[in-house]
Design an enzyme around this catalytic site. Structure first.
Site, short mmCIF file in Angstrom:
data_model
loop_
_atom_site.label_atom_id
_atom_site.label_comp_id
_atom_site.label_asym_id
_atom_site.label_seq_id
_atom_site.Cartn_x
_atom_site.Cartn_y
_atom_site.Cartn_z
N LYS A 126 0.85 -1.20 0.00
CA LYS A 126 0.00 0.00 0.00
C LYS A 126 0.88 1.25 0.00
O LYS A 126 0.67 2.17 -0.78
CB LYS A 126 -0.88 0.00 1.24
CG LYS A 126 -1.51 1.35 1.57
CD LYS A 126 -2.46 1.30 2.75
CE LYS A 126 -1.79 1.56 4.06
NZ LYS A 126 -1.52 2.96 4.38
N ASN A 127 1.89 1.26 0.88
CA ASN A 127 2.67 2.49 1.07
C ASN A 127 3.71 2.71 -0.01
O ASN A 127 4.44 3.70 0.03
CB ASN A 127 3.28 2.52 2.47
CG ASN A 127 2.20 2.69 3.53
OD1 ASN A 127 1.05 3.00 3.21
ND2 ASN A 127 2.56 2.46 4.78
N CYS A 185 -5.02 12.21 13.21
CA CYS A 185 -5.78 10.97 13.00
C CYS A 185 -5.70 10.21 14.32
O CYS A 185 -5.13 10.69 15.30
CB CYS A 185 -5.20 10.18 11.84
SG CYS A 185 -3.75 9.27 12.29
N ARG A 237 0.35 14.16 13.63
CA ARG A 237 0.88 13.94 12.28
C ARG A 237 0.91 15.22 11.44
O ARG A 237 0.30 15.33 10.39
CB ARG A 237 0.10 12.83 11.58
CG ARG A 237 0.16 11.53 12.36
CD ARG A 237 -0.59 10.43 11.70
NE ARG A 237 0.14 9.91 10.53
CZ ARG A 237 -0.35 8.95 9.74
NH1 ARG A 237 -1.53 8.44 9.98
NH2 ARG A 237 0.36 8.53 8.72
N ASP A 283 4.48 0.22 12.21
CA ASP A 283 3.27 -0.39 11.64
C ASP A 283 3.11 -1.85 12.02
O ASP A 283 2.09 -2.46 11.71
CB ASP A 283 3.27 -0.27 10.11
CG ASP A 283 3.09 1.16 9.68
OD1 ASP A 283 3.29 1.46 8.50
OD2 ASP A 283 2.79 2.00 10.54
N ARG A 342 -8.57 -0.58 4.47
CA ARG A 342 -7.72 0.46 3.90
C ARG A 342 -6.37 -0.11 3.50
O ARG A 342 -5.74 0.34 2.56
CB ARG A 342 -7.49 1.58 4.93
CG ARG A 342 -8.72 2.35 5.26
CD ARG A 342 -8.38 3.55 6.08
NE ARG A 342 -7.30 4.31 5.45
CZ ARG A 342 -6.82 5.44 5.96
NH1 ARG A 342 -7.29 5.91 7.09
NH2 ARG A 342 -5.86 6.09 5.35
C1 EPZ Z 1 4.11 6.78 6.68
O1 EPZ Z 1 3.29 7.78 7.25
C2 EPZ Z 1 3.21 5.58 6.47
N1 EPZ Z 1 2.14 5.95 5.53
C3 EPZ Z 1 2.62 5.15 7.82
O2 EPZ Z 1 1.86 3.99 7.60
C4 EPZ Z 1 3.78 4.81 8.76
O3 EPZ Z 1 3.26 4.47 10.02
C5 EPZ Z 1 4.71 6.01 8.89
O4 EPZ Z 1 5.17 6.42 7.58
C6 EPZ Z 1 5.94 5.71 9.74
O5 EPZ Z 1 6.63 4.64 9.18
C7 EPZ Z 1 2.42 6.00 4.21
O6 EPZ Z 1 3.54 5.78 3.77
C8 EPZ Z 1 1.28 6.37 3.30
P1 EPZ Z 1 5.98 10.06 8.98
P2 EPZ Z 1 3.86 9.29 7.36
O7 EPZ Z 1 5.89 11.35 8.25
O8 EPZ Z 1 4.79 9.56 6.25
C9 EPZ Z 1 6.03 13.21 12.52
C10 EPZ Z 1 0.02 2.61 7.78
O9 EPZ Z 1 -0.37 2.00 8.77
N2 EPZ Z 1 6.07 14.23 11.47
O10 EPZ Z 1 7.15 9.17 8.74
O11 EPZ Z 1 2.68 10.17 7.55
C11 EPZ Z 1 4.73 12.44 12.54
O12 EPZ Z 1 3.77 13.13 13.31
C12 EPZ Z 1 0.46 4.06 7.91
O13 EPZ Z 1 0.14 2.14 6.63
C13 EPZ Z 1 6.18 15.58 11.81
O14 EPZ Z 1 6.23 15.93 12.99
O15 EPZ Z 1 4.67 9.22 8.72
C14 EPZ Z 1 5.13 11.12 13.16
O16 EPZ Z 1 5.11 11.27 14.56
C15 EPZ Z 1 0.14 4.59 9.29
N3 EPZ Z 1 6.23 16.51 10.82
C16 EPZ Z 1 6.58 10.92 12.69
O17 EPZ Z 1 7.03 12.22 12.26
C17 EPZ Z 1 6.18 16.18 9.49
O18 EPZ Z 1 6.24 17.07 8.62
C18 EPZ Z 1 6.73 9.97 11.50
O19 EPZ Z 1 5.80 10.38 10.54
C19 EPZ Z 1 6.07 14.81 9.16
C20 EPZ Z 1 6.03 13.85 10.16
#
Ligand code: EPZ
Length: 417
Positions: A22-23, A117, A122, A305, A397
């Site tokens: 998916k990702n 969410c 996030r 995840d 999803r």
């Molecule tokens: C990706 O989400 C994945 N989704 C998530 O999978 C996964 O849990 C996550 O990476 C971590 O591995 C997709 O790839 C579509 P992050 P993403 O930006 O990119 C903080 C699933 O179950 N952050 O790596 O949104 C954020 O709040 C989903 O398939 C900021 O503070 O995650 C989080 O605490 C859930 N500012 C941490 O960093 C930003 O600008 C990691 O988030 C961006 C992120």
């Protein structure tokens, strides 16, 4: 709303293929915005999130069609709209991935700020900071990111924290920039590497994907290509835990074991017997799991995840396990539901103290997010008696026909509309 009904206690046995990731599928679809030529994705998974991003791309001007061999052809001859509306972004935050490509292609983007969410706030501050560094003017009005830019200028940037979609957004923004962009502290996830491969097939010049330093040499334009998406390492891990938690013997094929080493190590610490092939993993579960500690971290560390799924497994261990979630601030909601099935889990800040119990009792439980729903299904497979997991739209999803795959392994599970 549909739910899944599970009669637990069956040791799962057999072989099941993993679906495409998916990702990796989501950014791959969004990358089609970067060219007027067709991009053909050979193996998209049939998931709700893939349908959602496809709807968004169609609104932006993409034409999507199925090829006779099942591949998906997506082509954005012309961008018709620059707006990702709140009703779509709020259902799937990965929609923010269109920001970088829209700006790179047209210089204009209006994307709803994704709300928080279930698992955390996030924010997307790192995405916006990087786009500004590349030259975008960005304002926030009425819950929308309003961005405009002339052609991006390559630059050096260091992300304050590791962000997967942040890295992907900025990589897609930089591929058409004038000059070279260096992204330091980039995410190293396999899905980032897969996106880089797709962009290179379109003509992009990228070095270092998969390391914390990605260098992108901007090119004037990109073309179409054909691409196969990598296997879903999280779905693979979930199916392996299904084998481990039921004391069964499950082989997952069409997998990419090298993307799962942190999880495989934890399964062995918990007493599972693993055999690892080129594109398959066999997992034989222990009679009873052994306790072990887990700390989530960005790739190649233990994936957040998979945290909920492994909590279900360790909830049955003969001892205390400590699970520390370092990525999201609220990703333990499955613990309360597992406790309703007889688990003994205490949350102490970012750490869950999991005192193993001998068995779970089946119970009606409620899914709160994608991976929490998977962890409740896993607990139901091992529980004595009947479990009903409601709100399985969360599951749909990110898992393609999960109950069918589990049934193929012998599970007594069915979907109740
Ligand atoms: C990706 O989400 C994945 N989704 C998530 O999978 C996964 O849990 C996550 O990476 C971590 O591995 C997709 O790839 C579509 P992050 P993403 O930006 O990119 C903080 C699933 O179950 N952050 O790596 O949104 C954020 O709040 C989903 O398939 C900021 O503070 O995650 C989080 O605490 C859930 N500012 C941490 O960093 C930003 O600008 C990691 O988030 C961006 C992120």
């Amino acid at each position: 709303m549909a739910s899944l009904e599970i009669e637990g206690g069956v040791r799962l046995k057999g072989q099941v293929p993993s679906s495409p990731a998916k990702n990796a599928a989501l950014p791959a679809l969004v990358a089609s915005l970067l060219t007027a030529e067709p991009v053909v994705l050979e193996n998209l998974p049939a998931l709700a999130d893939v349908r959602t991003i496809s709807q968004l791309l169609e609104r932006l001007g993409a034409e999507l069609s199925q090829e006779p061999d099942g591949a998906t052809r997506v082509q954005v001859r012309q961008v018709k709209s620059h707006e990702a509306p709140y009703e779509l972004v709020s259902t799937m935050r990965a929609s923010v991935l269109v920001l970088g490509p829209l700006l790179a292609r047209t210089g204009l983007a209006r994307v709803a700020l994704p709300g928080g969410c279930a698992i955390g706030l996030r924010p997307i501050d790192q995405h916006l900071k990087g786009l500004k560094r590349l030259g975008a003017d960005i304002g926030i009005q009425n819950g929308y990111v309003e961005a405009r830019s002339s052609r991006f200028k390559g630059c050096r940037m260091t992300l304050d924290l590791v962000t997967v979609t942040g890295t992907e957004n900025l990589m897609m923004a930089a591929v058409l920039a004038e000059g070279t962009t260096v992204i330091e502290n980039a995410a190293r996830e396999p899905e980032v590497v897969d996106l880089a491969r797709l962009l290179e097939a379109m003509g992009a010049r990228i070095e270092g994907a998969g390391t914390e330093r990605i260098e992108i040499l901007g090119v004037p334009e990109l073309g179409g290509c054909r691409h196969r998406v990598i296997p879903d390492r999280i779905e693979t891990g979930t199916l392996l835990v299904a084998g481990a938690i039921t004391g069964g013997d499950v082989t997952v094929t069409n997998a990419a074991p090298r993307n799962l080493s942190a999880l495989l190590a934890k399964l062995e610490e918990a007493g599972a017997l693993l055999e690892v092939g080129e594109d398959w993993v066999r997992c034989r579960g222990p009679e009873r799991p052994s306790p072990t500690d887990v700390i989530t971290s960005p790739f190649p560390g233990f994936p957040t995840d998979m945290q909920a799924q492994v909590m279900s497994l360790l909830g049955l261990a003969d001892g205390l396990s400590r699970i520390t979630e370092t990525i999201f601030e609220n990703r333990f909601m499955h613990a309360a539901e597992l406790n309703r099935m007889g688990a003994r889990i205490e949350i102490d800040g970012a750490t869950a103290l999991v005192q193993g119990v001998s068995h779970y009792q089946g119970a009606p439980v409620m899914a709160t997010d994608l991976r929490a729903s998977a962890s409740l299904v896993l607990a139901g497979l091992a529980a004595k008696g009947r479990t009903e997991v409601s709100r399985v739209y969360h599951l749909d999803r990110g898992y393609e026909r999960l109950e069918a795959k589990l049934q193929a392994l012998g599970a007594r599970i069915r979907r109740i509309p």
